[in-house]
Design a protein around this motif. Structure first.
Motif, PDB file in Angstrom:
ATOM      1  N   CYS A   1      -0.205  -0.176   2.823  1.00  0.00           N
ATOM      2  CA  CYS A   1      -1.072   0.960   3.158  1.00  0.00           C
ATOM      3  C   CYS A   1      -0.336   1.993   4.005  1.00  0.00           C
ATOM      4  CB  CYS A   1      -2.321   0.483   3.888  1.00  0.00           C
ATOM      5  SG  CYS A   1      -3.485  -0.393   2.841  1.00  0.00           S
ATOM      6  N   LEU A   2       0.487   1.526   4.937  1.00  0.00           N
ATOM      7  CA  LEU A   2       1.274   2.461   5.749  1.00  0.00           C
ATOM      8  C   LEU A   2       2.293   3.211   4.886  1.00  0.00           C
ATOM      9  CD1 LEU A   2       1.843   0.321   8.955  1.00  0.00           C
ATOM     10  CD2 LEU A   2       0.385   2.337   8.713  1.00  0.00           C
ATOM     11  N   TYR A   3       2.936   2.518   3.948  1.00  0.00           N
ATOM     12  CA  TYR A   3       3.868   3.182   3.032  1.00  0.00           C
ATOM     13  C   TYR A   3       3.135   4.230   2.186  1.00  0.00           C
ATOM     14  CZ  TYR A   3       8.328   0.710   3.425  1.00  0.00           C
ATOM     15  OH  TYR A   3       9.544   0.238   3.838  1.00  0.00           O
ATOM     16  N   ALA A   4       1.961   3.880   1.675  1.00  0.00           N
ATOM     17  CA  ALA A   4       1.192   4.827   0.854  1.00  0.00           C
ATOM     18  C   ALA A   4       0.777   6.042   1.674  1.00  0.00           C
ATOM     19  CB  ALA A   4      -0.032   4.129   0.267  1.00  0.00           C
ATOM     20  N   THR A   5       0.362   5.825   2.907  1.00  0.00           N
ATOM     21  CA  THR A   5      -0.011   6.938   3.779  1.00  0.00           C
ATOM     22  C   THR A   5       1.192   7.838   4.042  1.00  0.00           C
ATOM     23  OG1 THR A   5      -1.700   5.576   4.831  1.00  0.00           O
ATOM     24  CG2 THR A   5      -0.980   7.534   6.028  1.00  0.00           C
ATOM     25  N   LEU A   6       2.329   7.239   4.315  1.00  0.00           N
ATOM     26  CA  LEU A   6       3.545   8.021   4.531  1.00  0.00           C
ATOM     27  C   LEU A   6       3.914   8.823   3.289  1.00  0.00           C
ATOM     28  CD1 LEU A   6       5.941   8.680   6.401  1.00  0.00           C
ATOM     29  CD2 LEU A   6       7.097   6.688   5.427  1.00  0.00           C
ATOM     30  N   PHE A   7       3.793   8.218   2.116  1.00  0.00           N
ATOM     31  CA  PHE A   7       4.096   8.904   0.862  1.00  0.00           C
ATOM     32  C   PHE A   7       3.184  10.124   0.678  1.00  0.00           C
ATOM     33  CE2 PHE A   7       3.362   9.467  -3.721  1.00  0.00           C
ATOM     34  CZ  PHE A   7       4.658   9.718  -4.139  1.00  0.00           C
ATOM     35  N   VAL A   8       1.887   9.937   0.904  1.00  0.00           N
ATOM     36  CA  VAL A   8       0.930  11.043   0.756  1.00  0.00           C
ATOM     37  C   VAL A   8       1.230  12.146   1.762  1.00  0.00           C
ATOM     38  CG1 VAL A   8      -1.505  11.675   1.014  1.00  0.00           C
ATOM     39  CG2 VAL A   8      -0.870   9.638  -0.288  1.00  0.00           C
ATOM     40  N   LEU A   9       1.511  11.794   3.005  1.00  0.00           N
ATOM     41  CA  LEU A   9       1.805  12.808   4.021  1.00  0.00           C
ATOM     42  C   LEU A   9       3.067  13.595   3.691  1.00  0.00           C
ATOM     43  CD1 LEU A   9       0.933  10.914   7.320  1.00  0.00           C
ATOM     44  CD2 LEU A   9      -0.309  12.813   6.272  1.00  0.00           C
ATOM     45  N   VAL A  10       4.081  12.924   3.167  1.00  0.00           N
ATOM     46  CA  VAL A  10       5.312  13.623   2.786  1.00  0.00           C
ATOM     47  C   VAL A  10       5.041  14.564   1.614  1.00  0.00           C
ATOM     48  CG1 VAL A  10       7.611  13.289   1.770  1.00  0.00           C
ATOM     49  CG2 VAL A  10       6.889  11.920   3.728  1.00  0.00           C
ATOM     50  N   ARG A  11       4.260  14.111   0.632  1.00  0.00           N
ATOM     51  CA  ARG A  11       3.938  14.968  -0.519  1.00  0.00           C
ATOM     52  C   ARG A  11       3.132  16.191  -0.102  1.00  0.00           C
ATOM     53  NH1 ARG A  11       5.637  13.252  -5.811  1.00  0.00           N
ATOM     54  NH2 ARG A  11       4.272  14.963  -6.383  1.00  0.00           N
ATOM     55  N   VAL A  12       2.146  16.001   0.771  1.00  0.00           N
ATOM     56  CA  VAL A  12       1.320  17.127   1.230  1.00  0.00           C
ATOM     57  C   VAL A  12       2.171  18.096   2.041  1.00  0.00           C
ATOM     58  CG1 VAL A  12      -0.589  17.739   2.772  1.00  0.00           C
ATOM     59  CG2 VAL A  12      -0.864  15.885   1.121  1.00  0.00           C
TER      60      VAL A  12
END
Length: 94
Positions: free
Chosen positions: A57-68
C-alpha cells in the motif's frame, strides 16, 4: 526496462523490506512445544501477509503521488527540448 522486469523488481524489493522488518523488529515467533509451534506458524504467516500488504500500500501510494506530481510539473513545453531530436550540424532547419 520492461513492465515485467519492473514488476519483478518491485516484488523483490517489497519481499526484502518485509524480511528486514520481520527480522529487525523480531516479529518471528519460535516456540518450543508442538501445539504452540502450530499456532506460531499461523501467527508468523499472518504477520508476513500483514506487513506485505502494508508495504505494498505504501508503494502504491508513492507511485500515485509521483505520477500526480509529474502530471503537474512536467508539461509538454518543458519536455519538448529533451524529447525532440536536436538538429545535426549539416542539416538545414525549417
Amino acid at each position: 526496462m520492461g513492465p515485467l522486469r519492473v514488476a519483478v523488481f518491485t516484488l523483490l524489493s517489497i519481499a526484502a523490506l518485509v524480511g528486514w522488518l520481520v527480522v529487525d523488529h523480531e516479529l518471528w515467533d519460535r516456540p518450543r512445544d508442538e501445539i504452540a509451534r502450530q499456532q506460531a506458524r499461523l501467527f508468523n504467516l499472518v504477520t508476513v501477509i500483514t506487513v506485505f500488504i502494508g508495504i505494498a500500500c505504501l508503494y502504491a501510494t508513492l507511485f500515485v503521488l509521483v505520477r500526480v506530481t509529474a502530471a503537474f510539473l512536467l508539461t509538454p513545453e518543458s519536455l519538448r527540448p529533451a524529447l525532440l531530436p536536436s538538429p545535426s550540424p549539416g542539416s538545414s532547419s525549417p
